[in-house]
Scaffold this motif. Structure first.
Motif, short mmCIF file in Angstrom:
data_model
loop_
_atom_site.label_atom_id
_atom_site.label_comp_id
_atom_site.label_asym_id
_atom_site.label_seq_id
_atom_site.Cartn_x
_atom_site.Cartn_y
_atom_site.Cartn_z
N ALA A 135 0.88 -0.99 -0.04
CA ALA A 135 -0.04 0.04 -0.17
C ALA A 135 0.74 1.13 -0.03
CB ALA A 135 -0.83 -0.10 1.33
N ILE A 136 1.77 1.22 0.75
CA ILE A 136 2.76 2.36 0.91
C ILE A 136 3.58 2.44 -0.41
CG2 ILE A 136 4.91 3.16 1.98
CD1 ILE A 136 3.87 2.06 4.61
N SER A 137 3.95 1.45 -0.92
CA SER A 137 4.73 1.49 -2.28
C SER A 137 3.72 2.02 -3.48
CB SER A 137 5.23 0.24 -2.61
OG SER A 137 5.78 0.16 -3.83
N GLU A 138 2.62 1.78 -3.48
CA GLU A 138 1.70 2.18 -4.48
C GLU A 138 1.38 3.66 -4.28
OE1 GLU A 138 -1.79 -0.11 -4.74
OE2 GLU A 138 -1.01 -1.84 -4.75
N TYR A 139 1.25 4.05 -3.11
CA TYR A 139 0.92 5.47 -2.73
C TYR A 139 2.10 6.19 -3.13
CZ TYR A 139 -1.49 9.37 -0.63
OH TYR A 139 -2.15 10.74 -0.44
N ALA A 140 3.29 5.69 -2.89
CA ALA A 140 4.35 6.29 -3.07
C ALA A 140 4.72 6.83 -4.61
CB ALA A 140 5.63 5.75 -2.60
N LYS A 141 4.51 5.79 -5.26
CA LYS A 141 4.68 5.62 -6.83
C LYS A 141 3.68 6.70 -7.45
CE LYS A 141 6.48 1.04 -7.28
NZ LYS A 141 6.31 -0.53 -7.73
N LYS A 142 2.31 6.93 -6.71
CA LYS A 142 1.27 7.85 -7.22
C LYS A 142 1.96 9.00 -7.19
CE LYS A 142 -2.63 4.87 -6.86
NZ LYS A 142 -3.71 4.45 -6.14
N LEU A 143 2.59 9.35 -5.83
CA LEU A 143 3.04 10.69 -5.51
C LEU A 143 4.04 10.97 -6.47
CD1 LEU A 143 3.24 10.84 -1.66
CD2 LEU A 143 1.70 11.90 -3.05
#
Length: 73
Positions: A31-39
């Motif tokens: 979840a953190i990785s996906e969010y970081a990639k979106k950012l």
């Protein structure tokens, strides 16, 4: 790899504790990785933008008014 400590609301913590078969750290990592990639993508897009902060604020106001009008607020 870095480490993060999370605080969870008690009700969520109870659910997590009840399901020890689930690898919660892996779920959090994804979840953190996906969010970081979106950012990261948003940062790339924003860095190429020619809009000023004032432009963004004006667009924000227009959109919020339109949404409020559409929903009768």
């Amino acid at each position: 790899m870095g480490n993060i400590t999370l605080s969870l609301p008690e009700d969520v913590h109870d659910i997590v504790k009840a399901h020890k078969e689930i690898r919660w750290s892996e779920i959090a990592r994804r979840a953190i990785s996906e969010y970081a990639k979106k950012l990261e993508l948003l940062d790339k897009i924003a860095s190429k933008s020619k809009l000023t902060e004032k432009d963004v604020e004006e667009i924000d106001k227009v959109l919020k008014r339109a949404i409020a009008k559409r929903h009768g607020i």
